[in-house]
Write a protein that holds these residues in place. Sequence first.
Motif: not given
Length: 132
Positions: A32-42
């Motif tokens: 999850l370390v790059d979770a800030d790059m996920i496009e879906d806001p939810t």
Amino acid sequence: MKIDINYLNSIVLQPIISEDDFKWASEVIDNLVDADMIEDPTLKERALNLLDAVTTLAIAYEKKHYPIPTPSPLVAIKQRMEMLNLSQKDVATYFGGENRVSEVLNGKRNLNLKMIKKLYQNLKIPADILLS
């Protein structure tokens, strides 16, 4: 970045009480370390919240089972000088002169309160370390 919702839903928060729990937490953090790059806001919010929670639990376990020893005042001063690329001459005013710097760093003179205050203020070395 693509994170599977099923993976996020499979993460169950629990206390970390063993090495196996800690290894599991480390894997979750890595995933999850790059979770800030996920496009879906939810999904992004859920992943970041899980990352925060698991990281908090892992840090608590680490502090309890792998404590970092507090350095001696001399080690702390020398490390900070090295980090800031400072010479003995650069810090002489904090000690009351070049001779005193040498004496303190060689263990021939103890720190006094005036020195501790100046080191704390100027080099940002925590006072509890300097006072130990």
